[in-house]
Design a protein around this motif. Structure first.
Motif, PDB file in Angstrom:
ATOM      1  N   ILE A 136       0.842  -1.203   0.000  1.00 29.05           N
ATOM      2  CA  ILE A 136       0.000   0.000   0.000  1.00 29.05           C
ATOM      3  C   ILE A 136       0.877   1.252   0.000  1.00 29.05           C
ATOM      4  CG2 ILE A 136      -1.654   1.343   1.366  1.00 29.05           C
ATOM      5  CD1 ILE A 136      -2.757  -1.322   2.416  1.00 29.05           C
ATOM      6  N   PHE A 137       2.021   1.188   0.702  1.00 22.30           N
ATOM      7  CA  PHE A 137       2.870   2.357   0.901  1.00 22.30           C
ATOM      8  C   PHE A 137       4.036   2.419  -0.085  1.00 22.30           C
ATOM      9  CE2 PHE A 137       1.009   0.968   4.917  1.00 22.30           C
ATOM     10  CZ  PHE A 137       0.318   2.112   5.285  1.00 22.30           C
ATOM     11  N   ILE A 138       4.233   1.348  -0.832  1.00 15.75           N
ATOM     12  CA  ILE A 138       5.353   1.301  -1.775  1.00 15.75           C
ATOM     13  C   ILE A 138       4.829   1.597  -3.180  1.00 15.75           C
ATOM     14  CG2 ILE A 138       7.067  -0.208  -2.859  1.00 15.75           C
ATOM     15  CD1 ILE A 138       7.309  -1.656  -0.191  1.00 15.75           C
ATOM     16  N   PRO A 139       5.305   2.644  -3.832  1.00 12.44           N
ATOM     17  CA  PRO A 139       4.819   2.985  -5.180  1.00 12.44           C
ATOM     18  C   PRO A 139       5.415   2.074  -6.242  1.00 12.44           C
ATOM     19  CG  PRO A 139       6.509   4.543  -4.510  1.00 12.44           C
ATOM     20  CD  PRO A 139       6.288   3.636  -3.331  1.00 12.44           C
ATOM     21  N   ALA A 140       4.920   0.844  -6.264  1.00 11.06           N
ATOM     22  CA  ALA A 140       5.448  -0.146  -7.209  1.00 11.06           C
ATOM     23  C   ALA A 140       4.818  -0.013  -8.587  1.00 11.06           C
ATOM     24  CB  ALA A 140       5.207  -1.560  -6.662  1.00 11.06           C
ATOM     25  N   HIS A 141       4.106   1.085  -8.806  1.00  8.55           N
ATOM     26  CA  HIS A 141       3.425   1.294 -10.091  1.00  8.55           C
ATOM     27  C   HIS A 141       4.030   2.465 -10.867  1.00  8.55           C
ATOM     28  CE1 HIS A 141       1.879   4.219  -7.391  1.00  8.55           C
ATOM     29  NE2 HIS A 141       0.824   4.580  -8.099  1.00  8.55           N
ATOM     30  N   ARG A 142       5.243   2.877 -10.513  1.00  6.93           N
ATOM     31  CA  ARG A 142       5.886   3.992 -11.218  1.00  6.93           C
ATOM     32  C   ARG A 142       6.291   3.614 -12.642  1.00  6.93           C
ATOM     33  NH1 ARG A 142       7.621   8.342  -8.179  1.00  6.93           N
ATOM     34  NH2 ARG A 142       7.494   8.131  -5.911  1.00  6.93           N
ATOM     35  N   SER A 143       6.496   2.330 -12.885  1.00  7.95           N
ATOM     36  CA  SER A 143       6.894   1.859 -14.219  1.00  7.95           C
ATOM     37  C   SER A 143       6.119   0.589 -14.552  1.00  7.95           C
ATOM     38  CB  SER A 143       8.397   1.550 -14.259  1.00  7.95           C
ATOM     39  OG  SER A 143       9.168   2.672 -13.904  1.00  7.95           O
ATOM     40  N   PHE A 144       6.055   0.281 -15.851  1.00 11.55           N
ATOM     41  CA  PHE A 144       5.413  -0.951 -16.327  1.00 11.55           C
ATOM     42  C   PHE A 144       4.014  -1.101 -15.729  1.00 11.55           C
ATOM     43  CE2 PHE A 144       9.876  -1.757 -16.965  1.00 11.55           C
ATOM     44  CZ  PHE A 144       9.919  -2.389 -18.195  1.00 11.55           C
ATOM     45  N   SER A 145       3.239  -0.049 -15.784  1.00  9.87           N
ATOM     46  CA  SER A 145       1.890  -0.083 -15.230  1.00  9.87           C
ATOM     47  C   SER A 145       0.967   0.773 -16.077  1.00  9.87           C
ATOM     48  CB  SER A 145       1.890   0.433 -13.792  1.00  9.87           C
ATOM     49  OG  SER A 145       2.156   1.820 -13.760  1.00  9.87           O
ATOM     50  N   ILE A 146      -0.300   0.462 -15.992  1.00  7.93           N
ATOM     51  CA  ILE A 146      -1.301   1.291 -16.667  1.00  7.93           C
ATOM     52  C   ILE A 146      -1.377   2.660 -16.002  1.00  7.93           C
ATOM     53  CG2 ILE A 146      -3.770   1.522 -17.146  1.00  7.93           C
ATOM     54  CD1 ILE A 146      -3.875  -1.466 -17.597  1.00  7.93           C
ATOM     55  N   ASP A 147      -1.220   2.671 -14.671  1.00  5.84           N
ATOM     56  CA  ASP A 147      -1.265   3.949 -13.958  1.00  5.84           C
ATOM     57  C   ASP A 147      -0.199   4.919 -14.468  1.00  5.84           C
ATOM     58  OD1 ASP A 147      -3.353   3.080 -12.455  1.00  5.84           O
ATOM     59  OD2 ASP A 147      -2.229   2.821 -10.583  1.00  5.84           O
ATOM     60  N   SER A 148       1.010   4.402 -14.739  1.00  3.88           N
ATOM     61  CA  SER A 148       2.081   5.278 -15.203  1.00  3.88           C
ATOM     62  C   SER A 148       1.822   5.812 -16.609  1.00  3.88           C
ATOM     63  CB  SER A 148       3.426   4.546 -15.159  1.00  3.88           C
ATOM     64  OG  SER A 148       3.468   3.487 -16.100  1.00  3.88           O
ATOM     65  N   LYS A 149       0.950   5.124 -17.358  1.00  8.42           N
ATOM     66  CA  LYS A 149       0.551   5.626 -18.675  1.00  8.42           C
ATOM     67  C   LYS A 149      -0.542   6.682 -18.552  1.00  8.42           C
ATOM     68  CE  LYS A 149       3.147   2.544 -20.810  1.00  8.42           C
ATOM     69  NZ  LYS A 149       4.383   2.943 -21.529  1.00  8.42           N
ATOM     70  N   ILE A 150      -1.443   6.482 -17.582  1.00  8.56           N
ATOM     71  CA  ILE A 150      -2.566   7.405 -17.413  1.00  8.56           C
ATOM     72  C   ILE A 150      -2.139   8.641 -16.627  1.00  8.56           C
ATOM     73  CG2 ILE A 150      -4.865   7.678 -16.425  1.00  8.56           C
ATOM     74  CD1 ILE A 150      -5.281   4.675 -16.807  1.00  8.56           C
ATOM     75  N   PHE A 151      -1.439   8.401 -15.503  1.00 10.20           N
ATOM     76  CA  PHE A 151      -1.043   9.495 -14.621  1.00 10.20           C
ATOM     77  C   PHE A 151       0.457   9.748 -14.819  1.00 10.20           C
ATOM     78  CE2 PHE A 151      -4.297   6.859 -12.478  1.00 10.20           C
ATOM     79  CZ  PHE A 151      -5.369   7.738 -12.548  1.00 10.20           C
ATOM     80  N   LYS A 152       0.788  10.615 -15.734  1.00  8.62           N
ATOM     81  CA  LYS A 152       2.182  10.829 -16.117  1.00  8.62           C
ATOM     82  C   LYS A 152       3.035  11.333 -14.954  1.00  8.62           C
ATOM     83  CE  LYS A 152       1.394   9.834 -20.470  1.00  8.62           C
ATOM     84  NZ  LYS A 152       1.963   8.611 -21.084  1.00  8.62           N
TER      85      LYS A 152
END
Length: 461
Positions: A136-152
């Motif tokens: 929950i506290f580790i931003p493991a979605h900074r790369s290789f994620s849909i979130d990183s494509k949507i939320f630049k």
């Protein structure tokens, strides 16, 4: 700050807490997020494939819910929907979609299912809860994620060093304390491994020697040494590959010897985090796959004002994870016998325990004694887990008190509970003259209605 490719900041060696907030390549954390999501999705499919949802939460008349939560299962449809949602959340975590929301919901829902039934306690379920919590506290979605494509704005090839070391610490805890727990008289004499190996003589190559005392001792002591040494070995670059190969062989052996579900695969995936943090990025570059950009659109810049809060949080988390596995040392009695301090302590495959339990209720108004038909309340798998477990026996006695109370009868509840630890002769584990329904179980400490282990290991059945 310029970062050398693959560099891991030597936090312990330098002794500087500020290194916890230095940037490291996030590739290994991102890969772990993907592997965690896939393994959790696999676990969800197992619950549907083996009909475990109905078996564990629909069919039982009574569940051994954890005190003080005392949660109840949802309706049949509700439990199935819950596990469909868990499957969807596992997919979302894998692909990094709505990651923060997905990790929070996954942690809450998986923890809820865990708290419903003590008879299903497994160390790897507890580990999943811890890991899903820290994700929950580790931003493991900074790369290789849909979130990183949507939320630049979140896109970055780096994470704070504490993110990586927090997962490493969490993964290392089961190894280290699993080894500490093996330093007990029974394990050092080859029990219960001796009895377990007798049923696995078809194991490739070495199975033919499982009846030999020397083989039992080799496996007992090698397991202890491996658990204690693997984390230090993995921390050093020169020995890291050897340590990883050894631990993989250990987990693969456990797959063959024991039915322990996802745990070996989960630990193999998690142990890969001890390699250089950029190893996945190097690997995909070597095979010619560009993947995500090595430089994100947003530079890594941790907010200094949160650093003190993070340090306090890490300190509390570490203290809890060290205290829980050691707390049984402050409680009277053999933890493998009394079960007081056994949970959350990484006592994995350390004891073999059999038992038989009969309950008698005494009508206070008439002094009539009635033998309880346990099968009318518990499933076979619940009864097997309750036998030899004082806390579960006590909880069922409380339930019987309430059950008869609903029928307008005030009763006392007595248990004839016998148990055998690691092949010892049977003895009473609970005082049969005590009205269990009138007793309380200490939140921390020893319950005097649990009898001490008196039968030595030599007196085997």
């Amino acid at each position: 700050m310029q970062i050398c490719k693959g560099e891991i900041f030597e936090i312990i060696g330098k002794g500087k807490l500020k290194n916890l907030f230095a940037p490291v390549d996030n590739a290994s954390i991102v890969l772990f997020r993907i592997m965690f999501g896939l393994i959790m999705l696999w676990e969800v499919t197992r619950y549907f494939g083996y009909n475990w949802i109905e078996r564990y939460w629909v069919t039982p008349y009574f569940n051994f819910a954890y005190t003080p939560f005392n949660l109840s299962p949802l309706s049949e449809n509700g439990m199935y929907i819950l596990w469909y949602v868990l499957g969807a959340l596992a997919i979302f975590i894998t692909i990094g979609f709505l990651y923060r929301i997905s990790t929070v919901l996954f942690f809450l829902l998986f923890t809820y299912t865990f708290l419903l039934e003590q008879a299903r306690y497994l160390n790897h379920f507890y580990l999943v809860i811890i890991v899903s919590f820290i994700l929950i506290f580790i931003p493991a979605h900074r790369s290789f994620s849909i979130d990183s494509k949507i939320f630049k704005g979140i896109k970055s090839p780096y994470n704070a060093s504490w993110n990586l070391w927090l997962i490493r610490f969490t993964v290392g805890i089961p190894y280290f304390f699993g080894g500490i727990a093996k330093i007990n008289p029974d394990w050092l004499r080859g029990y219960p491994l001796k009895d377990w190996l007798l049923g696995d003589q078809n194991f490739p190559v070495i199975g033919q020697y499982f009846t030999e005392h020397w083989m039992v001792m080799i496996m007992s002591y090698s397991g202890l040494i491996l658990d204690l040494a693997v984390v230090p070995v993995l921390l050093f670059k020169r020995s890291r590959v050897i340590g990883f190969i050894a631990i993989c062989l250990f987990h693969l052996m456990n797959v063959e010897l024991f039915e322990i579900g996802i745990f070996p695969w989960f630990m193999i995936a998690a142990t890969s985090l001890y390699f250089s943090p950029n190893w996945p990025r190097k690997l995909i570059q070597k095979i010619g796959f560009k993947g995500d950009e090595t430089q994100g659109t947003n530079a890594f810049n941790p907010n200094p004002k949160y650093q003190k809060v993070i340090l306090y949080g890490l300190g509390i988390f570490f203290a809890i994870q060290v205290f829980l596995p050691m707390r049984h040392l402050l409680i009277k009695g053999n933890v493998h016998w009394t079960e007081e301090g056994h949970k959350y302590a990484w006592h994995m495959k350390l004891r073999s325990k059999d038992g038989s339990t009969e309950f008698m209720v005494k009508n206070k108004a008439t002094d009539e004694l009635i033998e309880v038909n346990i099968g009318g309340y518990l499933q076979d798998w619940q009864e097997r887990k309750m036998d030899g477990n004082p806390q579960m026996i006590w909880k069922f006695a409380k339930f019987l008190k309430e059950e008869y109370g609903r029928m307008g009868v005030d009763v006392e509840v007595y248990a004839q509970a016998l148990a055998s630890l690691n092949g010892r002769a049977y003895q009473y584990i609970i005082d049969p003259n005590v009205d269990l329904a009138a007793q309380e179980k200490p939140f921390f400490g020893h319950a005097e209605w649990i009898l001490p282990l008196e039968v030595p290991l030599e007196n085997q059945r």
